[in-house]
Design an enzyme around this catalytic site. Structure first.
Site, mmCIF file in Angstrom:
data_model
loop_
_atom_site.group_PDB
_atom_site.id
_atom_site.type_symbol
_atom_site.label_atom_id
_atom_site.label_comp_id
_atom_site.label_asym_id
_atom_site.label_seq_id
_atom_site.Cartn_x
_atom_site.Cartn_y
_atom_site.Cartn_z
ATOM 1 N N ASP A 17 0.815 -1.227 0.000
ATOM 2 C CA ASP A 17 0.000 0.000 0.000
ATOM 3 C C ASP A 17 0.852 1.283 0.000
ATOM 4 O OD1 ASP A 17 -2.138 -1.821 0.438
ATOM 5 O OD2 ASP A 17 -1.913 -1.643 2.609
ATOM 6 N N GLU A 225 -11.385 -0.105 -3.357
ATOM 7 C CA GLU A 225 -10.587 0.467 -2.253
ATOM 8 C C GLU A 225 -9.380 1.191 -2.837
ATOM 9 O OE1 GLU A 225 -9.420 -2.912 0.151
ATOM 10 O OE2 GLU A 225 -8.158 -3.739 -1.429
HETATM 11 O O1 FUB Z 1 -3.203 -3.609 3.480
HETATM 12 C C1 FUB Z 1 -4.496 -3.857 3.945
HETATM 13 C C2 FUB Z 1 -5.497 -3.551 2.892
HETATM 14 O O2 FUB Z 1 -5.225 -4.329 1.739
HETATM 15 C C3 FUB Z 1 -5.458 -2.137 2.385
HETATM 16 O O3 FUB Z 1 -6.032 -1.221 3.256
HETATM 17 C C4 FUB Z 1 -6.156 -2.316 1.099
HETATM 18 O O4 FUB Z 1 -6.075 -1.229 0.228
HETATM 19 C C5 FUB Z 1 -5.482 -3.561 0.575
HETATM 20 O O5 FUB Z 1 -4.266 -3.294 -0.055
#
Ligand code: FUB
Length: 326
Positions: A17, A225
């Site tokens: 991320d 997301e």
């Molecule tokens: O790293 C945890 C979660 O996985 C992140 O918040 C999302 O965007 C995904 O990458």
């Protein structure tokens, strides 16, 4: 170790991320710090058990990535209990701000802020999460006029489905019907001191070229997301993960809060379930920071940050990137 395009920038820890920024003429990368554990996985993302943040920096493209050590630990965040997921950072008012999601003591994801006088931390967390915040994956964009915007939200483990009525419904897991507008990311202007919302968060509309909302069933294009906003030639680019179809895609607007018109794919699927990125300009060129699970040979929650060059075409579109070029 020198860094190379499409290779892990560090290998001594698992990272994911990546939110990349240029501060003081250097590249600073704010990643999640994946824990090296062999516990079970589920669709709620319980395997993403991260407890702290490490800031990485690079003097330039190709330079070694330096790990500046622990920048913030969940034990030092009074309101948080677990799962320090994807963070972002900003510079304003002579201070560095780290925005991060975590579960509160009721297991609800919230977004907090921590501050530092240095881009590499350590950061000191505010005692409470941002009032009115929820869900995950905060991304901050500071416009040329100094106005700062927060973008956030994630489906499934990120809990956005539970906020559809405007209040938290712990047992709600269904999203809209497949022909209904998809749930969008949320945005809110930040207050001058960057510690609270200056307005009620609102959903961003992502629409197609005919002005129709992207629907929940359109999994190749709908928001899942990992929002990110960058500005290029006066236009605002919102990019994000499509989750179940594992792409990074983008949409464009003349307004930082949308509506955004869907344009295309930035990054095709990587090894591992999640995909998450940031886009940054450095020395006149643009770069995509992203992650995959190649360092752990495919274990979804043991990821590694990589980067490569990103190209805007003359017409403002972005050239699609293959993470595994031959
Ligand atoms: O790293 C945890 C979660 O996985 C992140 O918040 C999302 O965007 C995904 O990458």
């Amino acid at each position: 170790m020198q860094t190379k395009f499409n290779e892990p920038i560090v290998t001594h820890i698992y990272t994911a991320d990546p939110s990349a920024h240029v501060f003081d003429g250097k590249l600073y990368i704010y990643p999640s710090h994946d824990l090296d554990h062999d516990g079970p996985s589920n669709d709620n993302g319980d395997q993403y058990r991260m407890e702290d943040y490490r800031v990485l920096s690079m003097d330039g493209i190709g330079s070694e990535a330096i790990d500046h050590g622990e920048a913030l630990h969940v034990r030092d965040v009074p309101w948080a209990s677990s799962q320090m997921w994807a963070p972002d950072a900003a510079f304003k008012n002579g201070k560095y701000y780290l925005f991060f999601p975590a579960r509160d003591h009721e297991h609800v994801f919230r977004i907090g802020v921590a501050t530092s006088s240095s881009p590499s931390g350590p950061f000191r967390a505010e005692p409470n999460y941002i009032p009115g915040s929820f869900s995950i994956d905060p991304a901050v964009f500071v416009d040329d006029d100094g106005e700062a915007y927060l973008y956030f939200g994630g489906l499934w483990g990120g809990q956005l489905e539970k906020w559809q009525s405007g209040t938290y419904e712990a047992h709600r897991t269904e999203g809209p019907g497949t022909d209904q507008p998809a749930i969008g990311p949320y945005t809110a202007k930040l207050s001058e001191d960057m510690l609270s919302f200056a307005e009620h968060p609102r959903q961003i509309a992502v629409i197609d070229e005919n002005g129709n909302p992207i629907t929940a069933g359109d999994e190749e294009r709908r928001y899942f997301e990992g929002p990110w906003v960058h500005k290029y030639n006066g236009l605002y680019y919102l990019s994000y993960s499509t989750g179940t179809t594992h792409q990074i895609v983008y949409a464009v607007s003349e307004n930082p809060q949308g509506p955004f018109v869907y344009k295309g794919v930035i990054l095709t699927p990587v090894i591992g379930w999640t995909t998450h990125h940031s886009i940054v300009e450095f020395d006149g060129k643009w770069y995509l920071f992203y992650h995959d699970s190649s360092l752990s040979e495919g274990i979804n929650h043991k990821r590694c940050v990589k980067y490569t060059e990103l190209h805007h075409n003359k017409d403002g579109t972005i050239r699609t990137i293959d993470p595994y070029p031959h």
